[in-house]
Design an enzyme around this catalytic site. Sequence first.
Site, PDB file in Angstrom:
ATOM      1  N   SER A 152      23.974  13.573   9.588  1.00  0.00           N
ATOM      2  CA  SER A 152      23.557  14.973   9.658  1.00  0.00           C
ATOM      3  C   SER A 152      24.608  15.823   8.965  1.00  0.00           C
ATOM      4  CB  SER A 152      23.431  15.420  11.112  1.00  0.00           C
ATOM      5  OG  SER A 152      23.325  16.834  11.166  1.00  0.00           O
ATOM      6  N   TYR A 165      27.114  14.563  19.136  1.00  0.00           N
ATOM      7  CA  TYR A 165      26.071  14.239  18.146  1.00  0.00           C
ATOM      8  C   TYR A 165      26.715  13.991  16.780  1.00  0.00           C
ATOM      9  CZ  TYR A 165      22.057  15.134  15.004  1.00  0.00           C
ATOM     10  OH  TYR A 165      21.097  15.054  14.029  1.00  0.00           O
TER      11      TYR A 165
HETATM   12  P1  NDP Z   1      12.270  14.078  15.881  1.00  0.00           P
HETATM   13  O1  NDP Z   1      12.769  14.415  17.246  1.00  0.00           O
HETATM   14  O2  NDP Z   1      11.243  14.957  15.254  1.00  0.00           O
HETATM   15  O3  NDP Z   1      11.681  12.574  15.899  1.00  0.00           O
HETATM   16  C1  NDP Z   1      12.459  11.570  16.468  1.00  0.00           C
HETATM   17  C2  NDP Z   1      11.821  10.221  16.221  1.00  0.00           C
HETATM   18  O4  NDP Z   1      12.727   9.216  16.722  1.00  0.00           O
HETATM   19  C3  NDP Z   1      10.512  10.017  16.965  1.00  0.00           C
HETATM   20  O5  NDP Z   1       9.671   9.226  16.168  1.00  0.00           O
HETATM   21  C4  NDP Z   1      10.928   9.249  18.222  1.00  0.00           C
HETATM   22  O6  NDP Z   1       9.917   8.414  18.751  1.00  0.00           O
HETATM   23  C5  NDP Z   1      12.039   8.396  17.643  1.00  0.00           C
HETATM   24  N1  NDP Z   1      12.977   7.894  18.643  1.00  0.00           N
HETATM   25  C6  NDP Z   1      13.754   8.605  19.512  1.00  0.00           C
HETATM   26  N2  NDP Z   1      14.476   7.773  20.281  1.00  0.00           N
HETATM   27  C7  NDP Z   1      14.161   6.504  19.875  1.00  0.00           C
HETATM   28  C8  NDP Z   1      14.558   5.214  20.300  1.00  0.00           C
HETATM   29  N3  NDP Z   1      15.441   5.035  21.293  1.00  0.00           N
HETATM   30  N4  NDP Z   1      14.015   4.145  19.667  1.00  0.00           N
HETATM   31  C9  NDP Z   1      13.120   4.299  18.672  1.00  0.00           C
HETATM   32  N5  NDP Z   1      12.697   5.496  18.239  1.00  0.00           N
HETATM   33  C10 NDP Z   1      13.219   6.582  18.835  1.00  0.00           C
HETATM   34  O7  NDP Z   1      13.578  13.950  14.957  1.00  0.00           O
HETATM   35  P2  NDP Z   1      13.812  14.303  13.396  1.00  0.00           P
HETATM   36  O8  NDP Z   1      12.677  13.810  12.586  1.00  0.00           O
HETATM   37  O9  NDP Z   1      14.221  15.707  13.281  1.00  0.00           O
HETATM   38  O10 NDP Z   1      15.139  13.446  13.111  1.00  0.00           O
HETATM   39  C11 NDP Z   1      15.142  12.239  12.381  1.00  0.00           C
HETATM   40  C12 NDP Z   1      16.577  11.904  12.030  1.00  0.00           C
HETATM   41  O11 NDP Z   1      17.148  12.930  11.212  1.00  0.00           O
HETATM   42  C13 NDP Z   1      17.517  11.774  13.249  1.00  0.00           C
HETATM   43  O12 NDP Z   1      18.397  10.697  13.064  1.00  0.00           O
HETATM   44  C14 NDP Z   1      18.280  13.092  13.259  1.00  0.00           C
HETATM   45  O13 NDP Z   1      19.538  12.980  13.875  1.00  0.00           O
HETATM   46  C15 NDP Z   1      18.391  13.352  11.762  1.00  0.00           C
HETATM   47  N6  NDP Z   1      18.603  14.752  11.419  1.00  0.00           N
HETATM   48  C16 NDP Z   1      17.663  15.703  11.711  1.00  0.00           C
HETATM   49  C17 NDP Z   1      17.888  17.027  11.369  1.00  0.00           C
HETATM   50  C18 NDP Z   1      16.921  18.110  11.688  1.00  0.00           C
HETATM   51  O14 NDP Z   1      17.274  19.291  11.510  1.00  0.00           O
HETATM   52  N7  NDP Z   1      15.697  17.805  12.118  1.00  0.00           N
HETATM   53  C19 NDP Z   1      19.131  17.437  10.704  1.00  0.00           C
HETATM   54  C20 NDP Z   1      20.041  16.352  10.446  1.00  0.00           C
HETATM   55  C21 NDP Z   1      19.772  15.065  10.791  1.00  0.00           C
HETATM   56  P3  NDP Z   1       8.819   8.983  19.841  1.00  0.00           P
HETATM   57  O15 NDP Z   1       7.914   9.898  19.051  1.00  0.00           O
HETATM   58  O16 NDP Z   1       8.118   7.773  20.334  1.00  0.00           O
HETATM   59  O17 NDP Z   1       9.596   9.726  20.892  1.00  0.00           O
END
Ligand code: NDP
Length: 257
Positions: A152, A165
């Site tokens: 991130s 985080y």
């Molecule tokens: P979301 O919260 O929109 O989606 C998270 C996804 O991760 C969902 O599909 C969820 O599954 C899945 N997930 C959560 N926990 C687990 C687990 N233990 N095992 C398997 N799957 C899991 O997140 P984003 O799309 O925003 O984030 C994606 C990545 O980008 C992350 O790594 C985040 O840290 C990074 N990021 C995001 C930013 C942002 O501003 N959005 C900025 C910088 C980095 P389910 O739907 O089943 O719960």
Amino acid sequence: MTSIANTASGSRSSNKVAIVTGASRGIGAAIARRLAADGIAVIINYAGRKADADAVVAGIEAAGGRAAAVQADVAVPAQVAAMVDQACTLFGGVDFLVNNAGIIQPGLTMLADTDDELFDRLIAINLKGSFNTMRIAAKRLRDGGRIVNFSSSVKALALPGYSVYAGTKAAVEAMTNIFAKELRGRGITVNAVAPGPTATDLFLKDKTEAQIEHLAKLPPLERLAQPDDIAEVVAFLVSPAGGWINGQTIRANGGMV
Ligand code: NDP
């Protein structure tokens, strides 16, 4: 798991297979759709939201692509191993691993206010989850493959309230760089993408309108990223055009930091 469509009409055909963790929503879902449009068969991993994952599969299949939803908690090594087995059974092997699954603290949580449970959960999913999938990828990814981890831009921005985080993401960046070197001779690249604020549940929940507006204006491009902005970067990194980038963290944040 839903059925698999074996045609890729309307897409470039490919024999490549990708696992995208956390692909039921947000950035992961956009990555899955983008890779499928390039003809790549995609495992849509999710933690609990089966209906969302099935909807991503249905959308990909409707567009002529190949996908299957597979539940696995990336924090649990046995579930990760079972997911890789399923990918091999369904599609014959795995070429690309996109370690997108991740969680964030609720709102801003200062280090001093972080309880053991939150600390352990962030480490288990963001850091150990990426470790679990990379460790098995070292053995199971086909030569010439690609690994794309998720950091991130808040790690570089160093915003108060994000210490643990950002700490998990700093560790992912360190492992990315070293793992790329450890895979010498396999033709496998390992990179990380570090998005800035992106319009997903993870970013939007627990924030006020004013906080969202403030963060959206930080990049000189003056907007939030959309998940598709980040999916394009991943699609490039796994494509032949991205093959000379290795061991790097690519900040995709509109110039914020
Ligand atoms: P979301 O919260 O929109 O989606 C998270 C996804 O991760 C969902 O599909 C969820 O599954 C899945 N997930 C959560 N926990 C687990 C687990 N233990 N095992 C398997 N799957 C899991 O997140 P984003 O799309 O925003 O984030 C994606 C990545 O980008 C992350 O790594 C985040 O840290 C990074 N990021 C995001 C930013 C942002 O501003 N959005 C900025 C910088 C980095 P389910 O739907 O089943 O719960």
